[in-house]
Each structure stands twice: as structure tokens, then as C-alpha cells.
Design a protein around this motif. Structure first.
Motif, short mmCIF file in Angstrom:
data_model
loop_
_atom_site.label_atom_id
_atom_site.label_comp_id
_atom_site.label_asym_id
_atom_site.label_seq_id
_atom_site.Cartn_x
_atom_site.Cartn_y
_atom_site.Cartn_z
N SER A 1 -6.16 -2.57 1.52
CA SER A 1 -5.26 -3.59 0.97
C SER A 1 -6.01 -4.58 0.09
O SER A 1 -5.47 -5.09 -0.89
N LEU B 1 0.81 -1.22 0.00
CA LEU B 1 0.00 0.00 0.00
C LEU B 1 0.84 1.27 0.00
O LEU B 1 0.42 2.30 -0.54
N LEU C 1 -3.30 4.20 -3.17
CA LEU C 1 -3.41 5.35 -2.28
C LEU C 1 -3.09 6.66 -3.00
O LEU C 1 -3.54 7.73 -2.58
N SER D 1 0.86 2.46 -5.68
CA SER D 1 -0.30 1.85 -5.03
C SER D 1 -1.55 2.69 -5.30
O SER D 1 -1.50 3.80 -5.84
N LEU E 1 -6.65 0.23 6.70
CA LEU E 1 -5.59 -0.29 5.83
C LEU E 1 -5.92 -1.70 5.35
O LEU E 1 -5.59 -2.06 4.21
N ARG F 1 -5.24 6.56 6.60
CA ARG F 1 -4.08 5.71 6.33
C ARG F 1 -3.42 5.22 7.60
O ARG F 1 -2.55 4.35 7.54
N GLN G 1 -6.34 -3.05 -3.14
CA GLN G 1 -5.05 -3.12 -3.83
C GLN G 1 -4.87 -4.48 -4.49
O GLN G 1 -4.32 -4.58 -5.59
#
Length: 343
Positions: free
Chosen positions: A181, A154, A161, A159, A177, A171, A184
Motif C-alpha cells: 500500500s 490496492l 498489483l 492498482s 499488504l 496478497r 501504491q
């Protein structure tokens, strides 16, 4: 009576949604409830596989039996009964939402297409559970699957973000997170697969089964009426639609992308799974004994019709020889007879 029937059909309000599907797979518009334990059978039937027990569910039509999808993607979202997707798709209520797995579909793919090594990926990031079969080991070798890997992924430069609007999410919160994730992972699966587009054009079907529990943890942490939960639900819906469009396009419009949303499951799922923490090398074989090879039907038909053809040829030749007139049909007899007369 009407009220009790409505309650029986959809107490939980869980949904089975089809985000993208090819023309060869027809999902009818309707509100027919799907038994939760039959969701794997729907995935198998849409791929052209047979199931042990007949499914009398009118939502799935026969479709084109000669053109089956090259991939099926099924994403299970825990902690919410419905997501408002950006695009209108086909949705059905789920009746009796129980935990399920696509192991039977994976077994069918592995049995029928073992020599072609299809891509089979089953992944639950929050539980660090992953299972890969065939070419998935090479395609998704760099995929983050452990919680430590997901966290580090991340905070890399490329990423999500850097481009995803977090709104009320933070964050600095572990629960946030975990949710991010999982998004992601969706992005990385499509990105890694795009580097191996030739795998999406082979003849073996691929299977992707993903379980996302980050939204459920957001609801437990902040509450389902919180701004964080609402923002996370909208972000997840947008990310799932983008993921569906990317996978659909990577397979040339020949992939089925489905989403199951379940607020809670009635009973825990007891299944054998392989954690990435247990073994650094993911197994690529089920170690099963097969009653016959996939080419059995082809070899059987070749031998059968060859034997029938030879038998017919012997019968026809024998019949003609038996009814042949030596003085008229046999060129050997006529030439010998003429030579005798000349002498």
C-alpha cells in the motif's frame, strides 16, 4: 584508533541518498557523514532557505543561487540501513540517526509563499498521519491515507498489483499488504500530480515528506534474512527510483529527490501531527503571526530609493536656483527688461 574512528563515523550504516537533483543543486561525491538531526537543514539549504545554525558539511556546494529547485522530495525508509538503487546516485553515511521532520522547511515555505499557496505534503501511511498545505488539498484530495482506504485502493483495477511482480510476497498477508500500500501511495502521488502539471511550473517551491515503515514490518514478520525481505527491498528500491524519475520529470528536471534509510532511530520522535482520522478537513493555515510580509523588502527599497531620488532632485534644483544669474539665465527677467526698454 583507526578502528574506533570508523565505528564512531558509522555504527548503524544508515544512508542519505540523492536520487535526482537539478544542475543548480550540487552534491559532491564523498563519504562525509551527515548528522541525523541536520537533515532538515540540508533540505532547507538546497531549496535556498537559511538555517538557524551554520552547517559546515562539505557535501552540499553553493550551486546557482538564482535558480533554486521547484520541489524537494524526501522519503524516509525505516527498517533498512541501505538500499541498492537501480541507478548510481550520491550517498552519504548518516551519523546518529535520530527522528526528524521537515516542519521547519514547511514553515519557511508557508511564511514566504503564503499568497501563492504552494504544495506541501507530509505523509506517513502506516501511521495514518497526513498534513497538507496550500494546493495539496485539491491535488491530493483523492489520495488514500487511512489503512482502510489503502487496502481498498490496492484491490482496484488500476492498482500496482496488476503490474508489480510480487515474487515471494502475498496478497493475503496484512504485513505484505501494508508494504504494498505504501508503494501504491508513491504511484498515486505521481499520478495525481501529473493531472495538475501547471502547479509544477509556478514560482513557489513544493515540499513532499514521506515516511515508509512497511519494509520494517516485513523484516519483523519474516526476518531480515528471509526471501520476502530481500524481495521487498528490491521492489522498494525499484519503486523509489521510478517515483524519483517521475517527480523529477514532472517538475521539468528542477526537483531534488532524496531518500534516507535508517535501520532504527535512537529516540522516538515527539511531534505534533494531524491525523486524517481527527478531522475531515485538513487545515491550510499555521495560524502564525508574521513580523513582516514577503513584499517588505520590495516596498522598503522602492520607498528608500524614491526618497533618495527626491532629496537629490531638491538639492540640485535649489543649488541651481541659488546660483542663477537673473539677467542671463531667467527668460522671464529678460523679456520683462526688453519690454521696459521699448516703452
Amino acid at each position: 584508533t583507526l578502528l574506533s574512528s570508523a565505528c564512531l563515523l558509522g555504527v548503524s550504516g544508515d544512508e542519505f541518498s540523492v536520487l535526482r537533483s537539478p544542475q543548480s543543486v550540487i552534491f559532491r561525491d564523498g563519504s562525509w557523514p551527515i548528522p541525523g538531526e541536520r537533515i532538515p537543514d540540508i533540505a532547507a539549504l538546497s531549496m535556498g532557505f537559511s538555517v538557524e545554525e551554520d552547517l559546515s558539511w562539505p557535501g552540499l556546494a553553493v550551486g546557482d543561487i538564482f535558480h533554486r529547485p521547484r520541489a524537494t522530495v524526501l522519503v524516509t525508509v525505516k527498517g533498512v540501513d541501505k538500499l541498492v538503487m537501480p541507478k548510481d546516485g550520491v550517498s552519504y553515511p548518516v551519523e546518529n540517526a535520530v527522528p526528524f521532520s521537515l516542519d521547519s522547511v514547511a514553515n519557511a515555505i508557508h511564511t514566504l509563499f503564503s499568497e501563492e499557496t504552494p504544495v506541501v505534503l507530509q505523509l506517513a501511511p502506516s501511521e495514518e498521519r497526513v498534513y497538507m498545505v496550500g494546493k495539496a488539498n485539491s491535488v491530493f484530495e483523492d489520495l488514500s491515507v487511512t489503512l482502510r482506504q489503502l487496502r481498498n485502493r490496492l484491490f482496484q483495477d488500476n492498482s500496482i498489483l496488476s503490474s508489480l511482480p510480487l515474487n515471494s510476497l502475498s496478497r493475503n498477508n496484512e504485513v505484505d499488504l501494508l508494504f504494498l500500500s505504501e508503494l501504491q501511495v508513491l504511484h498515486d502521488i505521481a499520478s495525481l500530480l501529473s493531472r495538475h502539471k501547471h502547479l509544477a511550473k509556478d514560482h513557489s517551491p513544493d515540499l513532499y515528506s514521506l515516511e515508509l515503515a512497511g519494509l520494517e514490518e516485513i523484516g519483523k514478520r519474516y526476518g531480515e534474512d528471509s526471501l520476502q525481505f530481500k524481495d521487498a527491498s528490491q521492489i522498494l528500491a525499484d519503486s523509489l527510483q521510478k517515483f524519483a524519475d517521475e517527480m523529477y520529470n514532472l517538475y521539468g528536471g528542477n526537483a531534488v529527490v532524496e531518500v534516507v534509510t535508517a535501520k532504527t532511530f535512537d529516540t522516538p520522535l515527539v511531534r505534533k501531527s494531524r491525523s486524517i482520522l481527527q478531522s475531515s478537513q485538513v487545515s491550510t493555515s499555521y495560524n502564525l503571526g508574521y513580523p513582516y510580509n514577503f513584499n517588505y523588502a520590495v516596498v522598503f527599497n522602492i520607498v528608500l530609493w524614491l526618497m533618495i531620488g527626491l532629496a537629490l532632485a531638491v538639492i540640485v534644483i535649489s543649488y541651481n536656483l541659488w546660483n542663477m544669474d537673473p539677467g542671463y539665465d531667467s527668460i522671464i527677467y529678460r523679456m520683462t527688461n526688453q519690454k521696459i526698454r521699448m516703452d
